[in-house]
Design a protein around this motif. Structure first.
Motif, PDB file in Angstrom:
ATOM      1  N   ALA A   1     117.444 -40.166   3.184  1.00  0.00           N
ATOM      2  CA  ALA A   1     117.060 -40.718   4.489  1.00  0.00           C
ATOM      3  C   ALA A   1     117.300 -39.725   5.621  1.00  0.00           C
ATOM      4  CB  ALA A   1     117.842 -42.008   4.750  1.00  0.00           C
ATOM      5  N   GLU A   2     118.350 -38.920   5.490  1.00  0.00           N
ATOM      6  CA  GLU A   2     118.697 -37.976   6.557  1.00  0.00           C
ATOM      7  C   GLU A   2     117.621 -36.909   6.768  1.00  0.00           C
ATOM      8  OE1 GLU A   2     120.600 -38.870   4.089  1.00  0.00           O
ATOM      9  OE2 GLU A   2     122.262 -39.960   5.040  1.00  0.00           O
ATOM     10  N   GLN A   3     116.722 -36.770   5.796  1.00  0.00           N
ATOM     11  CA  GLN A   3     115.668 -35.755   5.907  1.00  0.00           C
ATOM     12  C   GLN A   3     114.338 -36.318   6.385  1.00  0.00           C
ATOM     13  OE1 GLN A   3     116.908 -33.870   1.730  1.00  0.00           O
ATOM     14  NE2 GLN A   3     115.180 -32.774   2.623  1.00  0.00           N
ATOM     15  N   LEU A   4     114.241 -37.632   6.558  1.00  0.00           N
ATOM     16  CA  LEU A   4     112.942 -38.259   6.784  1.00  0.00           C
ATOM     17  C   LEU A   4     112.630 -38.528   8.251  1.00  0.00           C
ATOM     18  CD1 LEU A   4     112.913 -40.785   3.809  1.00  0.00           C
ATOM     19  CD2 LEU A   4     111.456 -38.763   4.073  1.00  0.00           C
ATOM     20  N   TRP A   5     111.382 -38.230   8.613  1.00  0.00           N
ATOM     21  CA  TRP A   5     110.810 -38.597   9.904  1.00  0.00           C
ATOM     22  C   TRP A   5     109.716 -39.635   9.647  1.00  0.00           C
ATOM     23  CZ3 TRP A   5     111.020 -35.843  14.930  1.00  0.00           C
ATOM     24  CH2 TRP A   5     112.088 -34.940  15.006  1.00  0.00           C
ATOM     25  N   VAL A   6     109.329 -40.332  10.718  1.00  0.00           N
ATOM     26  CA  VAL A   6     108.276 -41.351  10.610  1.00  0.00           C
ATOM     27  C   VAL A   6     107.144 -40.968  11.556  1.00  0.00           C
ATOM     28  CG1 VAL A   6     107.728 -43.805  10.784  1.00  0.00           C
ATOM     29  CG2 VAL A   6     110.028 -43.084  10.077  1.00  0.00           C
ATOM     30  N   ASN A   7     105.953 -40.814  10.994  1.00  0.00           N
ATOM     31  CA  ASN A   7     104.821 -40.331  11.794  1.00  0.00           C
ATOM     32  C   ASN A   7     103.495 -40.703  11.129  1.00  0.00           C
ATOM     33  OD1 ASN A   7     106.338 -37.733  10.373  1.00  0.00           O
ATOM     34  ND2 ASN A   7     104.153 -37.898   9.844  1.00  0.00           N
ATOM     35  N   PRO A   8     102.386 -40.622  11.874  1.00  0.00           N
ATOM     36  CA  PRO A   8     101.065 -40.818  11.258  1.00  0.00           C
ATOM     37  C   PRO A   8     100.708 -39.631  10.362  1.00  0.00           C
ATOM     38  CG  PRO A   8     100.977 -41.020  13.670  1.00  0.00           C
ATOM     39  CD  PRO A   8     102.281 -40.409  13.316  1.00  0.00           C
ATOM     40  N   ASP A   9      99.598 -39.764   9.646  1.00  0.00           N
ATOM     41  CA  ASP A   9      99.127 -38.701   8.761  1.00  0.00           C
ATOM     42  C   ASP A   9      98.699 -37.448   9.509  1.00  0.00           C
ATOM     43  OD1 ASP A   9      99.482 -39.723   6.279  1.00  0.00           O
ATOM     44  OD2 ASP A   9      97.440 -40.452   6.026  1.00  0.00           O
ATOM     45  N   CYS A  10      98.108 -37.631  10.682  1.00  0.00           N
ATOM     46  CA  CYS A  10      97.488 -36.501  11.371  1.00  0.00           C
ATOM     47  C   CYS A  10      97.353 -36.844  12.845  1.00  0.00           C
ATOM     48  CB  CYS A  10      96.114 -36.209  10.728  1.00  0.00           C
ATOM     49  SG  CYS A  10      95.505 -34.536  10.999  1.00  0.00           S
ATOM     50  N   GLY A  11      96.701 -35.970  13.605  1.00  0.00           N
ATOM     51  CA  GLY A  11      96.471 -36.217  15.018  1.00  0.00           C
ATOM     52  C   GLY A  11      95.536 -37.392  15.233  1.00  0.00           C
ATOM     53  N   LEU A  12      95.602 -37.990  16.426  1.00  0.00           N
ATOM     54  CA  LEU A  12      94.883 -39.241  16.708  1.00  0.00           C
ATOM     55  C   LEU A  12      93.683 -39.043  17.621  1.00  0.00           C
ATOM     56  CD1 LEU A  12      98.206 -41.171  17.174  1.00  0.00           C
ATOM     57  CD2 LEU A  12      96.533 -41.665  15.392  1.00  0.00           C
TER      58      LEU A  12
END
Length: 772
Positions: free
Chosen positions: A731-742
């Motif tokens: 978990a300490e290595q994980l970010w939360v983001n979309p697949d690509c630019g919007l």
């Protein structure tokens, strides 16, 4: 001697197909009108090629979305989740095609899109076929037959183009364990035989089977499949002439397979591998013609007639005039439509324009080479040869191309220039202390939707209808709105939205020396997405800062961390039309130094997180594994040169999409980015297995929703995907983001999706915090 073409751009000289598709998707035009636009484009392309003097004109190279997806429809390879779409009587075949490509979220249905990935080492994306054990196939779409008949009604006997059955299977993915998709060849082959028989009844003369995998490393089972396929087709339909097309690389060891196949002609790519001509000439049997791919189908530089004629003469001498065909190296899908549209009011300089040829001009080059190769027409084409020689010499000797200062700086590079001050372990601790980010930090990849208003402002600026000052104020207001909204919903690391940017490569190219631009040089990237690659014609350098002012302005509006957003050197190279008069590695290092200067200036301006996007790292891989190490060495070093001029506390991100990482994961780690964000949602986090197996040491942001589909995922869906990620990555290595630019999405769907994404991250933090 035959002059032929492998494929022609389908978007239209003025992007008519893009506009028609997007209007249909938004309900602004009818299905009937969309079909008419497609018909008009097909017929214009056929007539254009006929008027140019092309002997064999392709059909079935047109597609409303993607040629691989069309083949899936032809073969009935339609995933089960779309069967409800088929049963809905209001839907037609083309709607099914769009649903498979873009997802489907109406009529009470919520269906995810199929996976999308790069077409070999190009920037074109195709829809990945899905295969299951013992899968059956049946003829579902007769598009290839319909378009051949359509051209025949115009009086043009075309050469239908089909992705060969072996390459089609290899382009796909097994969706369950325990089988090899190539084993499905016996089930698939009857569909191809059915199609060829139907075409034969319509008096087809030639059929082009594209088998680009013959330029790749193949297993013994895959090699045997080629013999099985073409022997069976020949046995069932002996009268049809088959052109087997290979491209993007040389045949090398696969020549042993090809020379024994019962085909009438073989096409080879002499732009990518000129050295294969001699062994191919010596190996092919007398019954086989040879198609010489001498005109570059992937770049915009004018053909060097003198060089190409040496290949043609060599083939003629060995094989005889009647067995030689002349063609582009591959489909012209990858080049812009028409250089004639670049008139005096465009950005292209006349001196540089004379060095170029777009798709329409490349057709003329093919025909001219044929004329110059035949005794009876050579004299009539002599003037074109003399003009070509002058243009080639003009480019070679132009003072615009060479910059001694840039060359000296590249020559002075050392290994130290490609290393951060400390290891990642040391940097991470310093960055945690400096940035104070929570577990599962949220961010986006960079761009936000470019609304109609934003595009109109840019268009008015170009036309002189809006002053630079007024334009800047509009963009600043739009940027502030985006920042306030991100703060409101609780995103941790903000982006400024990139409203001032047209394209992630073109924007930088416009500010770098060594680049020029076209006004209408559009090429298809995927579906309705078109890009206008900048053109690298000379040595590249950065005369001034490119993004610092906008990033500093955005950071001044918020206490949260603002990411500086840059495109990496390999991606700038890959997504440009690149000069072909020096090694690509040299050009990449020139770009890397320009990006390095920008990174250092962003840090000086107070930007603590800087993203250097490299979605094209894997795309640039040579097609043969034996050539990988050399490429990866200079590509990774170029990224590190760009990223290594800053302090440990400055966090460097990179972004990659549509990549299978298993076989290059060590090189990805060698890039030593502090955080990598990757496309993962369409593959349901499958790509993370490579990072887990390798024990990837740095931080990762696996994309939790697919931005290439209008479908809005739920919070629970994102939590589910991140829990799959947590199962293999700490978990300490994980970010939360979309697949690509919007950039290509609409604000309504973007708002809903990002709000759900932030809620998902918050839900994820609680159990993790308790367990710790």
């Amino acid at each position: 001697m035959i002059a032929h073409n492998l494929g022609y751009p389908r978007i239209g000289s003025h992007r008519e197909l893009k506009k028609a598709c997007e209007q249909y998707w938004s309900g602004k035009t009818t299905f009937k009108n969309l079909l008419q636009v497609g018909k008009n484009l097909r017929q214009e392309n056929w007539l254009l090629q006929k008027q140019a003097g092309i002997d064999l004109i392709p059909s079935n190279d047109f597609s409303f979305y993607d040629q691989v997806l069309d083949m899936s429809l032809m073969a009935g390879a339609i995933p089960e989740r779309y069967h409800d779409v088929i049963l809905n009587k209001s839907n037609v075949e083309l709607d099914l095609c769009f649903a498979m490509a873009r997802g489907y979220q109406k009529d009470g249905l919520d269906i995810t899109a199929m996976e999308m990935t790069k077409w070999f080492d190009t920037n074109y994306h195709y829809i990945v076929p899905e295969f299951h054990k013992n899968q059956s196939f049946k003829l579902f779409s007769t598009k290839v037959i319909d378009e051949f008949y359509e051209a025949k009604q115009l009086g043009i006997i075309t050469k239908p183009v089909l992705i060969g059955p072996v390459s089609y299977l290899l382009l796909g993915k097994e969706k369950e364990e325990g089988f090899d998709r190539i084993d499905l060849i016996k089930n698939l082959l009857p569909v191809y035989i059915d199609i060829v028989k139907r075409l034969d009844k319509l008096d087809v003369q030639w059929i082009q089977f594209d088998e680009p995998f013959l330029a790749l490393d193949l297993s013994e089972k895959e090699k045997k499949a080629f013999a099985q396929v073409y022997n069976e087709i020949r046995k069932e339909i002996p009268s049809v002439k088959i052109l087997l097309a290979t491209y993007f690389e040389g045949l090398r060891d696969n020549l042993a397979i090809v020379k024994s196949l019962p085909v009438n002609a073989l096409h080879i790519d002499l732009v990518r591998d000129a050295g294969q001509l001699t062994p191919v000439i010596g190996a092919i049997p007398e019954r086989m013609m040879l198609s010489l791919g001498v005109v570059d189908g992937r770049n915009i530089w004018k053909n060097d007639f003198s060089k190409s004629l040496t290949f043609v003469e060599k083939a003629k001498t060995a094989l005889g005039e009647a067995r030689v065909m002349i063609a582009p190296s591959c489909s012209l899908l990858h080049t812009p439509c028409d250089l004639d549209l670049e008139t005096t009011d465009t950005i292209l300089l006349p001196e540089i324009k004379q060095w170029m040829a777009f798709a329409k001009q490349k057709l003329k080059e093919v025909v001219t080479l044929k004329k110059l190769s035949l005794p009876e027409t050579k004299a009539s084409a002599q003037l074109q040869l003399e003009e070509n020689i002058k243009a080639i010499e003009s480019r070679r000797t132009s003072s615009r191309i060479h910059n001694p200062t840039v060359k000296q700086r590249v020559a002075a590079l050392t290994d130290a220039d490609a290393k951060r001050q400390s290891t990642f372990t040391v940097r991470k601790k310093k960055q945690q202390d400096a940035l104070r980010l929570p577990l599962f930090p949220t961010t986006t990849i960079g761009s936000f939707p470019q609304t109609i208003e934003v595009r109109e402002w840019r268009a008015k600026l170009k036309k002189g209808e809006l002053t630079p000052q007024a334009y800047e104020q509009h963009i600043k207001a739009e940027t502030e709105k985006a920042i306030r909204w991100q703060e409101e919903i609780g995103i941790d690391v903000l982006v400024h939205g990139e409203f001032e940017r047209n394209d992630m490569v073109e924007y930088f190219g416009e500010q770098l020396q060594g680049y020029v631009f076209s006004k209408n040089g559009w090429v298809q990237s995927y579906g309705s997405r078109c890009v206008k690659p900048p053109i690298i014609f000379g040595d590249v350098s950065r005369p001034n800062a490119m993004t610092v002012a906008w990033s500093a302005f955005a950071q001044s509006l918020t206490r949260k961390h603002m990411k500086g957003m840059l495109t990496g050197p390999v991606t700038i190279l890959q997504w440009s039309f690149v000069r072909d008069d020096q090694p690509r590695s040299v050009t990449t290092n020139q770009i890397a130094l320009a990006i390095r200067d920008e990174v250092v200036d962003l840090e000086k301006a107070g930007i603590k997180i800087i993203q250097i996007d490299e979605p094209a790292i894997r795309e640039g891989l040579p097609l043969r594994k034996a050539d990988w190490n050399e490429y990866l060495a200079w590509a990774v070093k170029a990224f590190r040169i760009a990223a290594s001029g800053v302090k440990d506390e400055t966090q460097i991100h990179t972004h990659m999409c549509y990549s299978e990482f298993n076989d290059i994961i060590e090189s990805i780690a060698d890039m030593d980015a502090d955080v990598i964000t990757i496309e993962c949602s369409r593959s349901q986090m499958e790509l993370l297995d490579a990072f887990a197996d390798f024990n990837y040491p740095n931080d990762i942001g696996p994309g939790v929703y697919d931005i290439h589909s209008p479908r809005v995922p739920s919070k629970d869906e994102m939590v589910y995907l991140m829990n799959k990620a947590r199962a293999v990555i700490p978990a300490e290595q994980l970010w939360v983001n979309p697949d690509c630019g919007l950039k290509t999405r609409h604000w309504e769907e973007t708002r809903k999706a990002l709000i759900a994404m932030v809620q998902a991250a918050r839900e994820l933090r609680t159990p993790v915090a308790v367990s710790r």
